[in-house]
Design an enzyme around this catalytic site. Sequence first.
Site, PDB file in Angstrom:
ATOM      1  N   SER A 135      29.007  36.495  31.638  1.00  0.00           N
ATOM      2  CA  SER A 135      29.001  36.796  33.061  1.00  0.00           C
ATOM      3  C   SER A 135      27.877  37.798  33.313  1.00  0.00           C
ATOM      4  CB  SER A 135      30.355  37.405  33.440  1.00  0.00           C
ATOM      5  OG  SER A 135      30.356  37.845  34.767  1.00  0.00           O
ATOM      6  N   LYS A 161      27.313  32.571  33.803  1.00  0.00           N
ATOM      7  CA  LYS A 161      27.894  32.824  35.126  1.00  0.00           C
ATOM      8  C   LYS A 161      27.073  33.904  35.815  1.00  0.00           C
ATOM      9  CE  LYS A 161      32.088  35.348  36.271  1.00  0.00           C
ATOM     10  NZ  LYS A 161      33.557  35.421  36.063  1.00  0.00           N
ATOM     11  N   LYS A 163      26.804  36.477  39.011  1.00  0.00           N
ATOM     12  CA  LYS A 163      27.489  37.109  40.133  1.00  0.00           C
ATOM     13  C   LYS A 163      26.617  36.928  41.376  1.00  0.00           C
ATOM     14  CE  LYS A 163      31.144  38.992  38.201  1.00  0.00           C
ATOM     15  NZ  LYS A 163      32.510  38.635  38.614  1.00  0.00           N
ATOM     16  N   ASP A 188      29.903  33.368  40.700  1.00  0.00           N
ATOM     17  CA  ASP A 188      31.159  34.069  41.040  1.00  0.00           C
ATOM     18  C   ASP A 188      30.872  35.034  42.183  1.00  0.00           C
ATOM     19  OD1 ASP A 188      33.565  35.418  41.175  1.00  0.00           O
ATOM     20  OD2 ASP A 188      33.527  36.167  39.108  1.00  0.00           O
ATOM     21  N   GLU A 213      33.209  30.417  41.831  1.00  0.00           N
ATOM     22  CA  GLU A 213      34.442  31.177  41.619  1.00  0.00           C
ATOM     23  C   GLU A 213      34.724  32.090  42.799  1.00  0.00           C
ATOM     24  OE1 GLU A 213      34.329  33.055  37.781  1.00  0.00           O
ATOM     25  OE2 GLU A 213      35.951  34.444  38.246  1.00  0.00           O
ATOM     26  N   ASP A 238      40.092  32.893  41.019  1.00  0.00           N
ATOM     27  CA  ASP A 238      40.324  34.025  40.113  1.00  0.00           C
ATOM     28  C   ASP A 238      41.340  34.946  40.802  1.00  0.00           C
ATOM     29  OD1 ASP A 238      40.163  36.495  38.797  1.00  0.00           O
ATOM     30  OD2 ASP A 238      37.997  36.590  38.693  1.00  0.00           O
ATOM     31  N   LYS A 262      43.186  35.249  33.751  1.00  0.00           N
ATOM     32  CA  LYS A 262      43.074  36.568  33.107  1.00  0.00           C
ATOM     33  C   LYS A 262      44.498  37.056  32.895  1.00  0.00           C
ATOM     34  CE  LYS A 262      38.791  37.717  35.516  1.00  0.00           C
ATOM     35  NZ  LYS A 262      38.181  38.470  36.618  1.00  0.00           N
ATOM     36  N   GLY A 290      37.488  37.541  32.014  1.00  0.00           N
ATOM     37  CA  GLY A 290      37.475  38.852  31.379  1.00  0.00           C
ATOM     38  C   GLY A 290      37.366  39.958  32.407  1.00  0.00           C
TER      39      GLY A 290
HETATM   40  O1  OSB Z   1      35.469  38.406  38.711  1.00  0.00           O
HETATM   41  O2  OSB Z   1      35.422  37.693  36.710  1.00  0.00           O
HETATM   42  C1  OSB Z   1      35.320  38.633  37.516  1.00  0.00           C
HETATM   43  C2  OSB Z   1      34.266  41.797  35.647  1.00  0.00           C
HETATM   44  C3  OSB Z   1      34.911  42.762  36.394  1.00  0.00           C
HETATM   45  C4  OSB Z   1      35.630  42.377  37.499  1.00  0.00           C
HETATM   46  C5  OSB Z   1      35.716  41.024  37.861  1.00  0.00           C
HETATM   47  C6  OSB Z   1      35.095  40.056  37.099  1.00  0.00           C
HETATM   48  C7  OSB Z   1      34.322  40.462  35.998  1.00  0.00           C
HETATM   49  C8  OSB Z   1      33.537  39.548  35.186  1.00  0.00           C
HETATM   50  C9  OSB Z   1      33.231  40.014  33.793  1.00  0.00           C
HETATM   51  O3  OSB Z   1      33.026  38.540  35.609  1.00  0.00           O
HETATM   52  C10 OSB Z   1      33.804  39.162  32.754  1.00  0.00           C
HETATM   53  C11 OSB Z   1      33.695  39.798  31.393  1.00  0.00           C
HETATM   54  O4  OSB Z   1      34.581  40.583  30.995  1.00  0.00           O
HETATM   55  O5  OSB Z   1      32.728  39.496  30.694  1.00  0.00           O
HETATM   56 MG    MG Z   2      35.828  36.378  38.998  1.00  0.00          MG
END
Ligand code: OSB
Ligand code: MG
Length: 369
Positions: A135, A161, A163, A188, A213, A238, A262, A290
């Site tokens: 991510s 992924k 953001k 995401d 996402e 999510d 999660k 995660g």
């Molecule tokens: O939305 O998946 C998410 C990290 C912090 C808060 C929300 C998210 C995330 C990630 C990181 O996308 C995923 C990771 O732990 O590598």
């Molecule tokens: Mg997410």
Amino acid sequence: MRIERLELLHLRLPLVHFFETSFGRVYDHEVLIVRAESGGIVGFGEVPASAAPRYSYETVHTAWHVIRDFLAPKLKGQEIGGPGPVSDLFAFVRGHNMAKAGIEMAVLDLFGKAQGRPIHRILGGEQTEIPTGISLGIEDSVGDLLRRVEEGVSKGYRRIKLKIKPRWDVDVVREVRQKFPSVPLMADANSAYSLSDLDHLQRLDEFNLMMIEQPLAYDDYVDHAKLQARIRTPICLDESIRSHEDARKAFELGACRIINIKQARVGGPYSAKMIHNVARAHKAPVWCGGLLETGIGRAHNIALATLPNFTLPGDISASERYYREDVIDPPVTVSPQGTLRAPEGPGIGYNVVESRLSQYCVRREYVLS
Ligand code: OSB
Ligand code: MG
């Protein structure tokens, strides 16, 4: 078995690289580690709640309060027959799933160690080689992001992924797609859009994304269903999914085609497994998300991802991407093929280095003894 002592440790760990989502940038991460003892054995769980109520309303402080004042007292003197959904004991507390999950994980690890079995076997996992992705947060420049994509691809990660948020979306995804035409890619949004952005979100359809996402509100299904009917890209939920009942409703409404599971968000490994089962019944794949976990939460995520319907690469990357020095030994590593292996040792299968817990610990307390 009875939990004889339950200790909470509040850790603050510096991140190797800042992590930015549509709700802001963090340079370090705060978690609670749940340390449960019984018969001389110690089990570990993690509450990856962070310092501020952004992704979730829970924080390390609300989780501390809820565990100390409500959940731990419920465990006192309680006979626990075997590994299972101990979070059912906590149904009298509304919400606070991360707090509940941290305890359920610690109890699962404890049973695994007591029985000499890895937790992935206890959970019913079947996969041994788990493909995984990364991510990538919002960066200061597209150039910085492209370099990070390049690095992830060269390390073998199976999907990238990105953001996204308004003004860091269509143009950014286009540049990544142009430079990496065949890399499995997804985006995401962490709830950064509303249905009034429909035209804009439709523009993402041309990039052949595996999914988008949580584009809309954190508690919504209705608008996601309307959006899904108007875009080709599959929607993955999510934040919106907190239980197997949520999953059923989302699928029935057509709000998503994929779920990011999660275990912390949904109240623990057993709730996560039920969501996995609901998705399988709807012929929808799931993957393991995660929350910047330390090695303890990461090890629990690896175990969960061995369940058969975790068919898409998840966000369980190597420890080194987040922490220079993890609290487990050995750290989580990813093969050059972008896969992880669930360890066969008892419990979570990794050694927890207690001196490192102490090193990053800002507060610890026995909440049951
Ligand atoms: O939305 O998946 C998410 C990290 C912090 C808060 C929300 C998210 C995330 C990630 C990181 O996308 C995923 C990771 O732990 O590598
Ligand atoms: Mg997410």
